[in-house]
Scaffold this motif. Sequence first.
Motif, PDB file in Angstrom:
ATOM      1  N   HIS A 185       1.313  -0.618   0.031  1.00 35.46           N
ATOM      2  CA  HIS A 185       0.034   0.088   0.221  1.00 35.46           C
ATOM      3  C   HIS A 185       1.200   0.977  -0.058  1.00 35.46           C
ATOM      4  O   HIS A 185       0.146   2.196  -0.939  1.00 35.46           O
ATOM      5  N   MET A 186       1.922   1.451   0.731  1.00 35.48           N
ATOM      6  CA  MET A 186       2.691   2.332   1.064  1.00 35.48           C
ATOM      7  C   MET A 186       2.486   2.671  -0.550  1.00 35.48           C
ATOM      8  O   MET A 186       3.503   4.239  -0.768  1.00 35.48           O
ATOM      9  N   ILE A 189       0.782   3.590  -2.613  1.00 32.37           N
ATOM     10  CA  ILE A 189       0.505   5.754  -2.367  1.00 32.37           C
ATOM     11  C   ILE A 189       1.635   6.940  -2.669  1.00 32.37           C
ATOM     12  O   ILE A 189       1.531   7.642  -4.284  1.00 32.37           O
ATOM     13  N   PHE A 193       1.738   9.798  -6.283  1.00 39.23           N
ATOM     14  CA  PHE A 193       2.181  10.803  -5.771  1.00 39.23           C
ATOM     15  C   PHE A 193       3.304  11.296  -6.628  1.00 39.23           C
ATOM     16  O   PHE A 193       3.190  12.708  -6.637  1.00 39.23           O
ATOM     17  N   LEU A 198      -1.180  11.856  -9.621  1.00 41.98           N
ATOM     18  CA  LEU A 198      -2.193  13.085  -9.358  1.00 41.98           C
ATOM     19  C   LEU A 198      -2.076  14.351  -9.409  1.00 41.98           C
ATOM     20  O   LEU A 198      -2.707  15.077  -9.560  1.00 41.98           O
TER      21      LEU A 198
ATOM     22  N   PHE C  50      -2.232   3.336   8.354  1.00 41.81           N
ATOM     23  CA  PHE C  50      -1.496   4.370   7.950  1.00 41.81           C
ATOM     24  C   PHE C  50      -1.477   4.697   6.389  1.00 41.81           C
ATOM     25  O   PHE C  50      -1.439   6.183   6.020  1.00 41.81           O
ATOM     26  N   GLY C  51      -1.752   3.465   5.653  1.00 38.44           N
ATOM     27  CA  GLY C  51      -0.775   4.091   4.460  1.00 38.44           C
ATOM     28  C   GLY C  51      -2.625   4.149   3.388  1.00 38.44           C
ATOM     29  O   GLY C  51      -2.455   5.140   2.693  1.00 38.44           O
ATOM     30  N   ASN C  52      -3.783   4.201   4.695  1.00 37.38           N
ATOM     31  CA  ASN C  52      -5.002   4.122   4.056  1.00 37.38           C
ATOM     32  C   ASN C  52      -5.126   5.778   4.649  1.00 37.38           C
ATOM     33  O   ASN C  52      -5.640   6.689   2.796  1.00 37.38           O
ATOM     34  N   ALA C  54      -2.700   8.183   4.419  1.00 38.29           N
ATOM     35  CA  ALA C  54      -1.766   8.683   3.818  1.00 38.29           C
ATOM     36  C   ALA C  54      -2.089   9.494   2.251  1.00 38.29           C
ATOM     37  O   ALA C  54      -2.184   9.899   1.720  1.00 38.29           O
ATOM     38  N   MET C  55      -2.278   7.673   1.869  1.00 38.03           N
ATOM     39  CA  MET C  55      -3.259   7.872   0.070  1.00 38.03           C
ATOM     40  C   MET C  55      -4.587   9.063   0.544  1.00 38.03           C
ATOM     41  O   MET C  55      -4.038   9.742  -0.294  1.00 38.03           O
ATOM     42  N   LEU C  58      -2.877  12.868   0.788  1.00 35.25           N
ATOM     43  CA  LEU C  58      -2.175  12.827  -0.454  1.00 35.25           C
ATOM     44  C   LEU C  58      -2.561  12.937  -1.853  1.00 35.25           C
ATOM     45  O   LEU C  58      -2.910  14.283  -2.124  1.00 35.25           O
TER      46      LEU C  58
END
Lengths: 268, 337, 286
Positions: A185-186, A189, A193, A198, C50-52, C54-55, C58
Amino acid sequence: MGVGSGRLYAAVAAGGFRRYATYRVATAAGVFTNTVFGLILVYTYLALWDERPQLGGYDQAQAVTFVWLGQALLAALAIGGGGFEDELMERIRTGDIAVDLYRPADLQLWWLAADAGRAVFQLLGRGVVPFAFGSLFFPVALPREVSTWAAFLVAVGLGALVSFALRYLVALSAFWLMDGTGMLHMAWIAGLFCSGMLLPLNVFPGALGEVVRALPWSSLLQAPADVLLGEAAPLGTFVFQAAWAVALLAVGRLVQSAATRRVVVQGG
Amino acid sequence: MGGSGTMAGADTAGPGAAAFIELDGVEKVFDVRKKTGFLKRERRRVRAVDGLSFTVARGEMVGYIGPNGAGKSTTIKMLTGILTPSGGRLRVAGIDPSRERTRLAQRIGVVFGQRTTLWWDLPLIDSYRLMHRMYRIPDVRYRENLERCVELLQLGELLDVPVRQLSLGQRMRGDIAAALLHDPDVLYLDEPTIGLDVVSKAKVRGFLRDLNAERGTTVLLTTHDLQDIEQLCSRVMVIDHGRLVYDGPLAGLHEAGESERTLVVDLERELPPIEAPEPARVMRVEGPRQWLAFPASASAAGLVARIAAEYPLVDLSVREPDIESVIARMYAERTSA
Amino acid sequence: MAETAEASEAAGRAEPRGRVVEGLRAYRLIAAMWIRSTMAYRTSFVLTTFGNFAMTALDFVAILLMFSRVDALGGWSLGEVALLYGLSGISFGLADLAIGSMDRLGRRVRDGTLDTLLVRPAPMLAQVAADRFALRRLGRVTQGLLVLGYALVVVDVDWTVAKLLLMPVMLLGGAGIFAAVFVAAGAFQFVAQDASEVANAFTYGGMTMLQYPPTVFALDLVRGVTFVVPLAFVNWLPACFVLDRPYPLDLPGWVAFAPPLVAVACGALAGLAWRAGLRSYRSTGS
């Protein structure tokens, strides 16, 4: 490594291509979704550039092109995930990775070949249609020179290499974390980004802009886009992308050998 | 065990209680689309189950066998309410499975051989606690049933182990227990011994035999392993092309297709075919290895002794007949007769 | 023995209200199991939560970056866009939390694990909705709440009782509308197992679209999300009422209060689609 192993990896790549090519319905669904997202984004960008023409050095047509380029490359470069990494992590989690390690092939090259096959298919299968749709119905800025298109394709290829190297590192983290979903997931993201997905990186203000443009993720979307839009010199871009690719692939090898020792110690 | 020996739902006696599972002219037709070219597709109707009629009495233990694609799993899916029949009449414990799926679910237990229904990342006991609540099993019954299963399936030390760490055999035993906590009247087992080692197979079979004898649970099992049937089922149904082609005792099936076992012999070197005593005969020779067929009813001992005495033997093994070959032979005899 | 028979009777009774209660009960049981499962991997749980967060954060940072270069987008200020963003994020986040794993249905059909759910004494929709229940999805709701809070501080709203009442009503109505879209998308996967990504266009795509003002988009697109897939009722129309802005497409004023009705209507349609999908699965087995 001789001709024989070259042939092996070519076969693996072809397999990767074919594997994704079998899912026609999924590909069509992906094309539809990319097109819808492109539509939504393109209107927000049009409004943004209406408000500030020449924002980030792009004119409106360039901004529109950037949107559709993003949708075209999203799946191919696995910017938001969706490549080999889920499978590799699953193999590490279940211990099947031990089998792979005994194969007479290099683990990193094997997955790179498979991922390259997938990328080529998704560039053709999922990238072309949304991009053509965007070019037909919105004002875009496309180069006339074949050389620019060729340079663009090279930049996409290098971007795919950087993308692979990043995701390979993420996948290997599963050797230490029992469940790597969090890392995955990280990584998505960061990819979304910092690649410009985005918002184009040249719109980012000040120091933040400087930083994100220096990070490896800018190789994925921003770099090929700037080459196509004539905003960046191809050679300099290639050097930047290749440097990140080599560095990240090398780190990947180091991590891989550490992980392999771990597997051997644990006995699989 | 609990000593009570009672069965849930025993009060639903009445007409049809003798025939617990009833199929009358049951059909299942699928529309299959087959790719015939790049974009061309052909539609074809496939009769997966074609006018199937049989009854199973309460407390019977029946083997349901047939080649792949014969309609076995389609039948089981209709019996469990997963699939709706295209035609005919079907009742399990007086319930129409496809119309009252959730009510039926309380009365049946299902074990899918290849797909576990246990929670992968959680200790085994957690899956059982979920069954307890989802099936609204009264506390006393739940404890009794769990104790019994733990004892007979030897799950005691596994209850606190996450399912992902269990071996295939342990997981299968865990799955069988999960399917029995709510006292089902019928247990459907799909390949319950597939991939298990000999010891695990024996444990599973022993448990099923006891379950059937002590609780009177009706058991219907599909399998590729002829020994499952030999050791468990007094009755065998063979299905092929969606139709019942045999229904009777296992002995009859052996008669119908006089089955053979195979002796695989590894000699020191390549030799001409072994001169074996009748009725054994050499089927195949490949380098130093030879395959001999002999009747399943005969002992291998005499044959082995004879070969060992006369030939330079390195290794040998006996292969049991599988269901496919029994059925294949059954057909062969039928068409030649 | 009598107790067991009674229990099976109770579970089998097919009253609609009983079905709903049964469904909610099964949902709770299964969701609890998934929560325990995720807790088996705590590091990953923390990282994904946290990722959710942060996503989604952002996501909003991108909007902030846009507004670092412009003062308004489609005539709407940063505060107003933040209001849209917060409302859209919370509504979507609640629906995603409740039934966000519907897109796994296609995979379950393909690998046959759907059958293992069909032999359980619980409604299918509840079982599928609770599949892979994940608390990490609270990340989006939290972030939506923060952005909404920021918006309410920054934007100068002329508060009335009606506007105050409308806030919770539209959040729940919006969650209902998104949930209906999730269910309909799930039903579609009974027919086309590989097409789960189409759902993203309407769920994630819809949520993204609703973060920006309606004035930004082409009229046909606005018509589409008003009359075809009525996402405009999630936040656009009620937000226009709260901000005293003109409605898109010259719609009448009362539409701002329609979200609950629209949610119920969408839910009913999605429910029918779900039943049709399940029936087709049970008749074809694929």
